[in-house]
Design an enzyme around this catalytic site. Structure first.
Site, PDB file in Angstrom:
ATOM      1  N   SER A 150      32.822  50.630  32.829  1.00  0.00           N
ATOM      2  CA  SER A 150      33.207  49.248  32.672  1.00  0.00           C
ATOM      3  C   SER A 150      32.111  48.995  31.173  1.00  0.00           C
ATOM      4  O   SER A 150      31.171  49.802  30.999  1.00  0.00           O
ATOM      5  CB  SER A 150      32.444  48.305  33.674  1.00  0.00           C
ATOM      6  OG  SER A 150      32.120  47.120  33.253  1.00  0.00           O
ATOM      7  N   TYR A 163      25.688  46.358  39.669  1.00  0.00           N
ATOM      8  CA  TYR A 163      26.863  46.786  39.198  1.00  0.00           C
ATOM      9  C   TYR A 163      26.850  47.710  37.790  1.00  0.00           C
ATOM     10  O   TYR A 163      27.357  48.525  37.511  1.00  0.00           O
ATOM     11  CB  TYR A 163      27.769  45.433  39.045  1.00  0.00           C
ATOM     12  CG  TYR A 163      29.039  45.864  38.378  1.00  0.00           C
ATOM     13  CD1 TYR A 163      29.903  46.370  39.202  1.00  0.00           C
ATOM     14  CD2 TYR A 163      29.666  45.463  37.066  1.00  0.00           C
ATOM     15  CE1 TYR A 163      31.273  46.649  38.673  1.00  0.00           C
ATOM     16  CE2 TYR A 163      30.768  45.955  36.788  1.00  0.00           C
ATOM     17  CZ  TYR A 163      31.596  46.420  37.549  1.00  0.00           C
ATOM     18  OH  TYR A 163      33.212  46.560  37.441  1.00  0.00           O
TER      19      TYR A 163
HETATM   20  N1  LIG Z   1      38.517  43.575  36.532  1.00  0.00           N
HETATM   21  C1  LIG Z   1      37.647  43.987  35.512  1.00  0.00           C
HETATM   22  O1  LIG Z   1      37.074  42.734  35.006  1.00  0.00           O
HETATM   23  C2  LIG Z   1      36.903  44.882  35.326  1.00  0.00           C
HETATM   24  C3  LIG Z   1      35.919  45.263  34.350  1.00  0.00           C
HETATM   25  C4  LIG Z   1      35.755  46.396  34.138  1.00  0.00           C
HETATM   26  C5  LIG Z   1      35.478  47.395  35.196  1.00  0.00           C
HETATM   27  N2  LIG Z   1      36.401  47.440  36.283  1.00  0.00           N
HETATM   28  C6  LIG Z   1      36.350  48.463  37.193  1.00  0.00           C
HETATM   29  O2  LIG Z   1      37.711  48.713  37.376  1.00  0.00           O
HETATM   30  C7  LIG Z   1      37.904  49.207  38.687  1.00  0.00           C
HETATM   31  C8  LIG Z   1      39.189  48.668  39.503  1.00  0.00           C
HETATM   32  O3  LIG Z   1      38.800  47.300  39.849  1.00  0.00           O
HETATM   33  P1  LIG Z   1      39.732  46.098  39.759  1.00  0.00           P
HETATM   34  O4  LIG Z   1      39.151  45.136  38.752  1.00  0.00           O
HETATM   35  O5  LIG Z   1      41.193  46.490  39.602  1.00  0.00           O
HETATM   36  O6  LIG Z   1      39.192  45.196  41.145  1.00  0.00           O
HETATM   37  P2  LIG Z   1      40.246  45.205  42.495  1.00  0.00           P
HETATM   38  O7  LIG Z   1      39.116  44.372  43.479  1.00  0.00           O
HETATM   39  O8  LIG Z   1      41.502  44.231  42.151  1.00  0.00           O
HETATM   40  O9  LIG Z   1      40.424  46.561  42.939  1.00  0.00           O
HETATM   41  C9  LIG Z   1      39.636  47.386  43.670  1.00  0.00           C
HETATM   42  C10 LIG Z   1      40.581  48.402  44.711  1.00  0.00           C
HETATM   43  O10 LIG Z   1      39.536  49.341  45.111  1.00  0.00           O
HETATM   44  C11 LIG Z   1      39.624  49.485  46.384  1.00  0.00           C
HETATM   45  N3  LIG Z   1      38.394  49.698  47.130  1.00  0.00           N
HETATM   46  C12 LIG Z   1      37.032  49.151  47.213  1.00  0.00           C
HETATM   47  N4  LIG Z   1      36.213  50.073  47.919  1.00  0.00           N
HETATM   48  C13 LIG Z   1      36.750  51.006  48.252  1.00  0.00           C
HETATM   49  C14 LIG Z   1      36.611  52.189  48.849  1.00  0.00           C
HETATM   50  N5  LIG Z   1      35.549  52.405  49.319  1.00  0.00           N
HETATM   51  N6  LIG Z   1      37.524  53.275  49.109  1.00  0.00           N
HETATM   52  C15 LIG Z   1      38.631  53.189  48.608  1.00  0.00           C
HETATM   53  N7  LIG Z   1      39.117  51.922  47.942  1.00  0.00           N
HETATM   54  C16 LIG Z   1      38.337  51.021  47.742  1.00  0.00           C
HETATM   55  C17 LIG Z   1      39.935  47.855  46.950  1.00  0.00           C
HETATM   56  O11 LIG Z   1      40.423  47.915  48.193  1.00  0.00           O
HETATM   57  C18 LIG Z   1      40.875  47.594  45.780  1.00  0.00           C
HETATM   58  O12 LIG Z   1      42.308  47.741  45.974  1.00  0.00           O
HETATM   59  C19 LIG Z   1      36.419  49.015  39.354  1.00  0.00           C
HETATM   60  O13 LIG Z   1      35.859  50.387  39.347  1.00  0.00           O
HETATM   61  C20 LIG Z   1      35.845  48.077  38.677  1.00  0.00           C
HETATM   62  O14 LIG Z   1      34.331  48.162  38.711  1.00  0.00           O
HETATM   63  C21 LIG Z   1      36.903  46.157  36.514  1.00  0.00           C
END
Ligand SMILES: NC(=O)c1ccc[n+]([C@@H]2O[C@H](COP(=O)([O-])OP(=O)(O)OC[C@H]3O[C@@H](n4cnc5c(N)ncnc54)[C@H](O)[C@@H]3O)[C@@H](O)[C@H]2O)c1
Length: 281
Positions: A150, A163
């Site tokens: 991130s 985080y």
């Molecule tokens: N959305 C943002 O702004 C953003 C920015 C930077 C990084 N990220 C990173 O991107 C990645 C995806 O996040 P997102 O934004 O799509 O969020 P999201 O909540 O939409 O999706 C995350 C998914 O991970 C699954 N998950 C959670 N814990 C789990 C586990 N223990 N085992 C298996 N699956 C699990 C959830 O059920 C969900 O489907 C994450 O690593 C997040 O930190 C997100």
């Protein structure tokens, strides 16, 4: 990796957000996507849509934080489909709250998913990629691991200490893995996106020491913030695919991603000031 068609990809956290749209983008390029998540119904929806888009989809329940479950998952994938060409360690969660109100159980949860989850996926699948590659001539060795970190890996943020810490760890882990696994012909990329409209805020945990009243306020504030940002996850998926094609080491995505990286290099003291911007705690 230049050719996606006919290959197999494992994507964790594939039920929602970046995991879902990246799975679909890979399916459009003709890959067989194995969508893994603790939300099995969501993973099944992703797999079904992957099939409609010209690829192939399978779904699997897995908790990335559970090393034994991930090892079993990797063994099952190898037996049914062979060693995957691509693994995207994407599953992640956020914990929001001041450091002093973030309890031991909050730390266990976020380190388990965001950091140990990436280690588990990389070890179980990476070992299989390495074993397969060792029996092949150098030119035919393959395998790519993508870890989702991130912009928070570059920029401190008050009330997101756990985080930011896990994401900085994932970035360094990925750099070390890239150096280490190169001898086995395995490529490693790390992706650092800024804010994007996924379910991350809705699914986030508010630190256990924060009152229920404040927690509701924080959740509303963070969900509204992500909605207002209007950065579609599909753009993140497209950039992930480009990073795989170009074998890029670390990729920042969107304005916050690039700015955080720049500030961390050029003026860390400005980053420290920004880190103090008040949050509703
Ligand atoms: N959305 C943002 O702004 C953003 C920015 C930077 C990084 N990220 C990173 O991107 C990645 C995806 O996040 P997102 O934004 O799509 O969020 P999201 O909540 O939409 O999706 C995350 C998914 O991970 C699954 N998950 C959670 N814990 C789990 C586990 N223990 N085992 C298996 N699956 C699990 C959830 O059920 C969900 O489907 C994450 O690593 C997040 O930190 C997100």
């Amino acid at each position: 990796m230049k050719e996606f068609r006919g290959g197999t990809a494992v994507v964790t956290g594939a039920a929602s957000g970046f995991g879902r749209v990246t799975s679909l983008a890979l399916a459009e390029r003709g890959m067989h996507v194995i969508a893994a998540d603790i939300d099995l119904e969501g993973a099944e929806r992703t797999a079904a849509r992957a099939g409609e888009l010209g690829g192939k989809g399978s779904a699997r329940w897995v908790d990335v934080a559970d090393a034994a479950a991930m090892e079993e998952f990797a063994a099952a994938v190898e037996e049914a489909h062979g060693v995957p060409d691509l693994v995207i360690n994407n599953a992640g969660i956020a914990v929001m709250g001041p450091f002093l109100e973030t309890g031991a159980e909050d730390w266990d949860e976020i380190i388990g998913v965001n950091l140990v989850g990436v280690v588990n996926g990389s070890r179980s699948f990476g070992r299989r990629m390495a074993e397969r590659n060792r029996s092949l001539p150098r030119a035919r060795r393959s395998g790519h691991i993508v870890n989702i970190a991130s912009a928070a890996s570059y920029q401190p943020v008050r009330s997101l200490s756990s985080y930011c810490a896990t994401k900085a760890a994932v970035r360094m882990l990925s750099e070390c893995m890239r150096a280490d696994l190169a001898r086995d012909g395995i490529k490693v990329s790390c992706i650092c996106p800024g804010f994007s409209g996924t379910n991350i805020a809705k699914n986030a945990r508010v630190a256990s020491g924060v009152s229920a009243e404040k927690a509701a306020k924080v959740r509303k504030w963070s969900e509204a913030g992500l909605r207002m940002r209007h950065y579609p996850p599909e753009k993140v998926a497209a950039r992930i695919i480009k990073a795989i094609e170009r074998d890029e080491a670390v990729v920042s995505i969107n304005l916050e991603g690039h700015l955080s990286h720049l500030v961390s290099r050029v003026s860390p003291s400005l980053g420290r000031l920004v880190a103090r911007v008040p949050a509703p705690f």
